[in-house]
Design a protein around this motif. Sequence first.
Motif, PDB file in Angstrom:
ATOM      1  N   GLU A  94       0.862  -1.191   0.000  1.00 46.97           N
ATOM      2  CA  GLU A  94       0.000   0.000   0.000  1.00 46.97           C
ATOM      3  C   GLU A  94       0.897   1.240   0.000  1.00 46.97           C
ATOM      4  O   GLU A  94       1.770   1.384   0.860  1.00 46.97           O
ATOM      5  N   PRO A  95       0.724   2.139  -0.989  1.00 43.92           N
ATOM      6  CA  PRO A  95       1.621   3.297  -1.094  1.00 43.92           C
ATOM      7  C   PRO A  95       1.775   4.111   0.198  1.00 43.92           C
ATOM      8  O   PRO A  95       2.884   4.519   0.540  1.00 43.92           O
ATOM      9  N   SER A  96       0.695   4.320   0.935  1.00 41.89           N
ATOM     10  CA  SER A  96       0.782   5.129   2.159  1.00 41.89           C
ATOM     11  C   SER A  96       1.551   4.436   3.277  1.00 41.89           C
ATOM     12  O   SER A  96       1.922   5.081   4.268  1.00 41.89           O
ATOM     13  N   LEU A  97       1.824   3.130   3.118  1.00 41.52           N
ATOM     14  CA  LEU A  97       2.530   2.367   4.150  1.00 41.52           C
ATOM     15  C   LEU A  97       3.940   1.956   3.711  1.00 41.52           C
ATOM     16  O   LEU A  97       4.628   1.237   4.442  1.00 41.52           O
ATOM     17  N   GLN A  98       4.370   2.413   2.544  1.00 39.76           N
ATOM     18  CA  GLN A  98       5.711   2.065   2.084  1.00 39.76           C
ATOM     19  C   GLN A  98       6.744   2.714   2.989  1.00 39.76           C
ATOM     20  O   GLN A  98       6.505   3.775   3.558  1.00 39.76           O
ATOM     21  N   GLY A  99       7.876   2.045   3.155  1.00 40.16           N
ATOM     22  CA  GLY A  99       8.934   2.547   4.018  1.00 40.16           C
ATOM     23  C   GLY A  99       8.838   2.041   5.444  1.00 40.16           C
ATOM     24  O   GLY A  99       9.650   2.421   6.296  1.00 40.16           O
ATOM     25  N   LYS A 100       7.890   1.167   5.737  1.00 36.55           N
ATOM     26  CA  LYS A 100       7.709   0.631   7.090  1.00 36.55           C
ATOM     27  C   LYS A 100       8.224  -0.803   7.220  1.00 36.55           C
ATOM     28  O   LYS A 100       8.010  -1.451   8.232  1.00 36.55           O
ATOM     29  N   GLY A 101       8.898  -1.311   6.169  1.00 32.69           N
ATOM     30  CA  GLY A 101       9.444  -2.664   6.234  1.00 32.69           C
ATOM     31  C   GLY A 101       8.493  -3.759   5.802  1.00 32.69           C
ATOM     32  O   GLY A 101       8.815  -4.938   5.908  1.00 32.69           O
ATOM     33  N   ILE A 102       7.331  -3.394   5.293  1.00 30.75           N
ATOM     34  CA  ILE A 102       6.336  -4.387   4.889  1.00 30.75           C
ATOM     35  C   ILE A 102       6.831  -5.192   3.693  1.00 30.75           C
ATOM     36  O   ILE A 102       6.724  -6.424   3.671  1.00 30.75           O
ATOM     37  N   GLY A 103       7.387  -4.521   2.699  1.00 32.49           N
ATOM     38  CA  GLY A 103       7.902  -5.215   1.523  1.00 32.49           C
ATOM     39  C   GLY A 103       9.019  -6.178   1.882  1.00 32.49           C
ATOM     40  O   GLY A 103       9.043  -7.325   1.421  1.00 32.49           O
ATOM     41  N   ARG A 104       9.932  -5.731   2.724  1.00 35.02           N
ATOM     42  CA  ARG A 104      11.041  -6.602   3.161  1.00 35.02           C
ATOM     43  C   ARG A 104      10.502  -7.811   3.919  1.00 35.02           C
ATOM     44  O   ARG A 104      11.011  -8.928   3.766  1.00 35.02           O
ATOM     45  N   ALA A 105       9.494  -7.602   4.764  1.00 35.85           N
ATOM     46  CA  ALA A 105       8.904  -8.710   5.524  1.00 35.85           C
ATOM     47  C   ALA A 105       8.210  -9.699   4.583  1.00 35.85           C
ATOM     48  O   ALA A 105       8.277 -10.914   4.795  1.00 35.85           O
ATOM     49  N   LEU A 106       7.562  -9.187   3.539  1.00 41.63           N
ATOM     50  CA  LEU A 106       6.924 -10.073   2.560  1.00 41.63           C
ATOM     51  C   LEU A 106       7.968 -10.880   1.790  1.00 41.63           C
ATOM     52  O   LEU A 106       7.792 -12.077   1.556  1.00 41.63           O
ATOM     53  N   ILE A 107       9.060 -10.221   1.399  1.00 42.00           N
ATOM     54  CA  ILE A 107      10.144 -10.923   0.698  1.00 42.00           C
ATOM     55  C   ILE A 107      10.719 -12.001   1.613  1.00 42.00           C
ATOM     56  O   ILE A 107      10.963 -13.136   1.186  1.00 42.00           O
TER      57      ILE A 107
END
Length: 167
Positions: A94-107
């Motif tokens: 979600e664009p408004s939540l980028q930069g919170k480590g969500i993408g890294r956690a998903l990877i």
Amino acid sequence: MLHIRRLQSTDSLEQLTALLHRGYAPLGAMGLNYTAVDQTVEVTAERIQGGHCFVALWSGELAGTVLGKPQDLESECEYFGRPGVASLRQLAVEPSLQGKGIGRALIAACERWARESGFAELALDTAEPATHLVALYARLGFAQVDTVQWPGKCYRSVVMSKRLAGG
């Protein structure tokens, strides 16, 4: 606040598709016609079939997704069909939540799934012109191993792969 789990049959594919659209909108604005920019709910369902779709929930709300696929002998990308190679696809936050480590956690969740499933590598692809994504994946340990020209895409993709410890 962050919880990652497998996609459940009760989850809304409409909401997942809308998240993909929002997450890929900046890439679409760059003129890159990624499938997730405007895919239908039916295409979302088709793409997750045979894979392991994870969702990230932030304070209980859908915040991100990633798809792990086992060796894919039918892929246009030859690297995805190699023995011992799983692939990571449809990563969106979600664009408004980028930069919170969500993408890294998903990877990391996708890497864990691949390792536990016996894969030695996790591969992905992204558009060559999306240099910010190529650099991000490189920082996360992925190295370029190939390129692929997907049918109907206006760009060539960089194929990147990461060796998995214990895989």
